[in-house]
Design an enzyme around this catalytic site. Structure first.
Site, short mmCIF file in Angstrom:
data_model
loop_
_atom_site.label_atom_id
_atom_site.label_comp_id
_atom_site.label_asym_id
_atom_site.label_seq_id
_atom_site.Cartn_x
_atom_site.Cartn_y
_atom_site.Cartn_z
N PRO A 174 0.85 -1.21 -0.02
CA PRO A 174 -0.13 -0.01 0.00
C PRO A 174 0.80 1.36 -0.03
CG PRO A 174 0.08 -1.03 2.19
CD PRO A 174 0.71 -2.05 1.30
N ASP A 175 0.43 2.38 -0.64
CA ASP A 175 1.26 3.58 -0.53
C ASP A 175 0.79 4.23 0.61
OD1 ASP A 175 -1.42 4.65 -1.25
OD2 ASP A 175 -0.91 5.44 -3.27
N PHE A 176 0.94 5.52 0.80
CA PHE A 176 0.50 6.47 2.08
C PHE A 176 -0.66 7.09 1.65
CE2 PHE A 176 4.86 6.91 4.46
CZ PHE A 176 4.76 5.52 4.72
N ARG A 177 -0.80 7.76 0.55
CA ARG A 177 -1.85 8.94 0.46
C ARG A 177 -3.13 8.51 -0.52
NH1 ARG A 177 2.87 10.75 1.23
NH2 ARG A 177 3.02 12.48 2.80
N ASN A 218 11.01 4.71 -2.59
CA ASN A 218 10.84 3.54 -1.96
C ASN A 218 11.80 2.56 -1.25
OD1 ASN A 218 8.14 3.81 -3.12
ND2 ASN A 218 8.36 2.47 -4.74
N ASP A 250 11.45 -0.53 -0.40
CA ASP A 250 10.99 -1.98 -0.57
C ASP A 250 12.20 -3.08 -1.47
OD1 ASP A 250 10.43 -1.57 -3.46
OD2 ASP A 250 8.40 -0.95 -2.92
N HIS A 285 15.30 7.24 0.45
CA HIS A 285 15.04 6.97 1.84
C HIS A 285 15.39 5.47 2.41
CE1 HIS A 285 11.43 9.79 0.70
NE2 HIS A 285 12.43 10.41 1.03
N ASN A 319 0.69 9.08 -13.28
CA ASN A 319 0.26 9.07 -11.87
C ASN A 319 -1.21 8.61 -11.96
OD1 ASN A 319 1.53 9.02 -9.00
ND2 ASN A 319 -0.18 10.26 -8.88
P1 NAD Z 1 2.50 8.60 -1.93
O1 NAD Z 1 1.68 7.48 -0.98
O2 NAD Z 1 2.24 9.81 -1.15
O3 NAD Z 1 1.74 8.91 -3.08
C1 NAD Z 1 1.66 7.93 -4.16
C2 NAD Z 1 0.93 8.27 -5.38
O4 NAD Z 1 0.87 7.23 -6.38
C3 NAD Z 1 -0.63 8.62 -5.21
O5 NAD Z 1 -0.60 10.15 -5.87
C4 NAD Z 1 -1.20 7.52 -5.92
O6 NAD Z 1 -2.33 8.24 -6.68
C5 NAD Z 1 -0.20 7.05 -6.89
N1 NAD Z 1 -0.51 5.75 -7.10
C6 NAD Z 1 -0.95 4.83 -6.35
N2 NAD Z 1 -0.77 3.68 -7.10
C7 NAD Z 1 -0.36 3.74 -8.43
C8 NAD Z 1 -0.44 3.06 -9.49
N3 NAD Z 1 -0.35 1.84 -9.52
N4 NAD Z 1 0.01 3.65 -10.70
C9 NAD Z 1 0.22 5.08 -10.77
N5 NAD Z 1 0.02 5.60 -9.45
C10 NAD Z 1 -0.18 5.29 -8.57
O7 NAD Z 1 3.61 8.17 -2.08
P2 NAD Z 1 5.27 8.67 -2.28
O8 NAD Z 1 5.19 10.06 -2.96
O9 NAD Z 1 6.06 7.76 -2.81
O10 NAD Z 1 5.65 9.16 -0.61
C11 NAD Z 1 5.41 8.64 0.66
C12 NAD Z 1 6.66 8.28 1.26
O11 NAD Z 1 6.20 6.91 1.76
C13 NAD Z 1 7.80 7.85 0.42
O12 NAD Z 1 8.66 8.87 0.94
C14 NAD Z 1 8.30 6.61 0.82
O13 NAD Z 1 9.60 6.29 1.25
C15 NAD Z 1 7.37 5.91 1.69
N6 NAD Z 1 6.57 4.62 1.03
C16 NAD Z 1 7.26 3.75 0.67
C17 NAD Z 1 6.70 2.53 0.22
C18 NAD Z 1 7.41 1.46 -0.45
O14 NAD Z 1 8.60 1.25 -0.32
N7 NAD Z 1 6.83 0.51 -1.38
C19 NAD Z 1 5.35 2.62 0.47
C20 NAD Z 1 4.67 3.36 1.15
C21 NAD Z 1 5.24 4.52 1.62
#
Ligand code: NAD
Length: 240
Positions: A32-35, A103, A105, A120, A213
């Site tokens: 999962p992402d954050f936002r 990321n 991961d 990060h 995005n």
């Molecule tokens: P974010 O969660 O703020 O934003 C993610 C963005 O990706 C959103 O705008 C969303 O609409 C978009 N999105 C989601 N799924 C998508 C897809 N399949 N295709 C295209 N767009 C998609 O993430 P961020 O900007 O990377 O910042 C959050 C912080 O959290 C980062 O600093 C990161 O280090 C950390 N994080 C990392 C992981 C990971 O390593 N996988 C996961 C969660 C958060």
């Protein structure tokens, strides 16, 4: 030309492309992402994620930090998706010079990418805070509560940049250099809300800035090409 055809043409012509990505690159791998609406920020915990994964919280309450971290940030069964795989092929084909990622991961490396600049850090590197002994992510995941060093009993910390902590200067400098030299910059799967990482976009000097995005970002109006959609689905249609 469709948006996808333009992206394909620019990739065909690119020799020093840079991909800059965020959590959205790995959602199609099940992380999962954050936002997003179903992202970590919209679930209910005692504290918001940015509080728990901050340096001061880690110091104050490592038990609670690790409970959240192991449950929500360690996805050790996740596998690279079509975006990770295609980006690795583009690097091998001499089109892409670097991947700059927010990321943690390790999925770009798992897909075969070599020049990956992890702004990060990574869940795959962990150190004893006392003697610096290294541990893998499985050791951290399997530990009961707070992971401790086998050698000296010190507390283990993931090599992940927590909120309130500075980014690694050398990684940042290499990212800036790659972006300044890029003939194509593709930004994908990031809300561009987290600084200083998001500010990296401003170092790009070319005229082929692509944003991919699911949802709009504050930089859409600066881009030369905006593609709305899922990044894995989009990259699976690209030919290398
Ligand atoms: P974010 O969660 O703020 O934003 C993610 C963005 O990706 C959103 O705008 C969303 O609409 C978009 N999105 C989601 N799924 C998508 C897809 N399949 N295709 C295209 N767009 C998609 O993430 P961020 O900007 O990377 O910042 C959050 C912080 O959290 C980062 O600093 C990161 O280090 C950390 N994080 C990392 C992981 C990971 O390593 N996988 C996961 C969660 C958060």
């Amino acid at each position: 030309m469709t948006e996808l055809e333009t992206l394909q043409k620019w990739l065909d012509e690119s020799r020093k492309g840079v991909f800059f990505g965020g959590a959205g690159v790995s959602t199609e791998s099940g992380i999962p992402d954050f936002r997003s609406v179903d992202g970590l920020y919209n679930q209910s915990y005692k504290y918001p994620p940015e509080t728990i994964i901050s340096h001061s919280f880690f110091t104050r309450d490592p038990e609670e930090f690790y409970r959240f971290y192991k449950e929500k940030m360690l996805w050790l069964d996740a596998r690279p998706n079509a975006a990770h795989k295609k980006l690795a092929q583009l690097e091998a084909a001499g089109k892409l010079a670097a991947i700059v990622t927010q990321n943690i991961d390790g999925l770009h490396q798992a897909a075969g990418s070599v020049n990956v600049l992890e702004l990060h850090g990574s869940v795959h590197r962990n150190y004893c805070m006392k003697c610096r002994q290294g541990y893998d992510a499985q050791y951290v995941k399997d530990a009961q509560g707070v992971p401790r060093c086998r050698v000296c009993g010190g507390m283990i910390k993931p090599d992940v940049v927590l909120y309130e902590e500075p980014l690694d200067g050398e990684t940042m400098a290499r990212a800036v250099e790659a972006i300044q030299e890029a003939d194509l910059m593709i930004v994908g799967g990031t809300s561009l809300a987290v600084y200083p990482a998001a500010g990296l976009i401003n170092y790009y000097r070319g005229s082929r800035l692509v944003l991919i995005n699911k949802t709009p970002t504050p930089y859409d109006s600066h881009a030369d090409l905006v593609i709305a959609g899922k990044i894995g689905e989009i990259f699976s249609q690209i030919e290398v």
